[in-house]
Design a protein around this motif. Structure first.
Motif, PDB file in Angstrom:
ATOM      1  N   PHE A  33       0.826  -1.205   0.000  1.00 34.18           N
ATOM      2  CA  PHE A  33       0.000   0.000   0.000  1.00 34.18           C
ATOM      3  C   PHE A  33       0.861   1.255   0.000  1.00 34.18           C
ATOM      4  O   PHE A  33       0.561   2.244  -0.676  1.00 34.18           O
ATOM      5  CB  PHE A  33      -0.950   0.019   1.188  1.00 34.18           C
ATOM      6  N   SER A  34       1.953   1.214   0.747  1.00 35.69           N
ATOM      7  CA  SER A  34       2.870   2.348   0.789  1.00 35.69           C
ATOM      8  C   SER A  34       3.505   2.574  -0.576  1.00 35.69           C
ATOM      9  O   SER A  34       3.640   3.717  -1.028  1.00 35.69           O
ATOM     10  CB  SER A  34       3.941   2.094   1.844  1.00 35.69           C
ATOM     11  N   ARG A  36       2.240   1.764  -3.478  1.00 37.64           N
ATOM     12  CA  ARG A  36       1.202   2.272  -4.369  1.00 37.64           C
ATOM     13  C   ARG A  36       1.008   3.775  -4.174  1.00 37.64           C
ATOM     14  O   ARG A  36       0.915   4.543  -5.126  1.00 37.64           O
ATOM     15  CB  ARG A  36      -0.101   1.536  -4.106  1.00 37.64           C
ATOM     16  N   ARG A  37       0.980   4.178  -2.924  1.00 38.64           N
ATOM     17  CA  ARG A  37       0.793   5.594  -2.616  1.00 38.64           C
ATOM     18  C   ARG A  37       1.944   6.441  -3.119  1.00 38.64           C
ATOM     19  O   ARG A  37       1.752   7.514  -3.690  1.00 38.64           O
ATOM     20  CB  ARG A  37       0.683   5.771  -1.110  1.00 38.64           C
ATOM     21  N   SER A  38       3.166   5.968  -2.908  1.00 37.58           N
ATOM     22  CA  SER A  38       4.321   6.736  -3.367  1.00 37.58           C
ATOM     23  C   SER A  38       4.375   6.757  -4.888  1.00 37.58           C
ATOM     24  O   SER A  38       4.804   7.749  -5.489  1.00 37.58           O
ATOM     25  CB  SER A  38       5.610   6.185  -2.781  1.00 37.58           C
ATOM     26  N   GLU A  40       1.721   6.787  -6.877  1.00 38.55           N
ATOM     27  CA  GLU A  40       0.723   7.784  -7.283  1.00 38.55           C
ATOM     28  C   GLU A  40       1.267   9.188  -7.103  1.00 38.55           C
ATOM     29  O   GLU A  40       1.091  10.061  -7.954  1.00 38.55           O
ATOM     30  CB  GLU A  40      -0.554   7.615  -6.458  1.00 38.55           C
ATOM     31  N   ARG A  41       1.956   9.418  -6.000  1.00 40.99           N
ATOM     32  CA  ARG A  41       2.536  10.731  -5.726  1.00 40.99           C
ATOM     33  C   ARG A  41       3.589  11.077  -6.779  1.00 40.99           C
ATOM     34  O   ARG A  41       3.635  12.199  -7.286  1.00 40.99           O
ATOM     35  CB  ARG A  41       3.147  10.754  -4.333  1.00 40.99           C
ATOM     36  N   ARG A  44       1.873  12.054 -10.010  1.00 42.58           N
ATOM     37  CA  ARG A  44       1.339  13.418  -9.973  1.00 42.58           C
ATOM     38  C   ARG A  44       2.452  14.442 -10.131  1.00 42.58           C
ATOM     39  O   ARG A  44       2.298  15.445 -10.836  1.00 42.58           O
ATOM     40  CB  ARG A  44       0.588  13.659  -8.666  1.00 42.58           C
TER      41      ARG A  44
END
Length: 85
Positions: A33-34, A36-38, A40-41, A44
């Motif tokens: 999950f971490s 995936r979040r990084s 996405e960041r 962006r």
């Protein structure tokens, strides 16, 4: 009462193995999950960088065009007569 129940669960070899594998699985899941979040960041930020680069390119083109413009009406007329405009 609860302490005795936990002690009974923790003493069972199968339960200790299940708890160990459960903790490992939870750690891997949180790590994914971490990631995936990084990701996405980072996506962006890359998109923002691309947009900024495009805007800077357009602004640079406008500045180049402004630098090449005729200074006054007589220079404009001269360029039109020569066909360089």
């Amino acid at each position: 009462m609860i302490g005795g129940l936990l002690t009974g669960i923790a003493t069972s070899q199968w339960m200790r193995a299940a708890l160990r594998y459960g903790a490992i699985a939870l750690a891997v899941l949180l790590f994914l999950f971490s990631l995936r979040r990084s990701g996405e960041r980072a996506g962006r930020l890359a998109e923002r960088l691309e947009t900024t680069e495009k805007a800077n390119d357009v602004q640079r083109q406008m500045l180049d065009a402004a630098a090449r413009r005729p200074r006054d009406r007589s220079e404009l007329a001269e360029r039109l007569r020569d066909g360089h405009f």
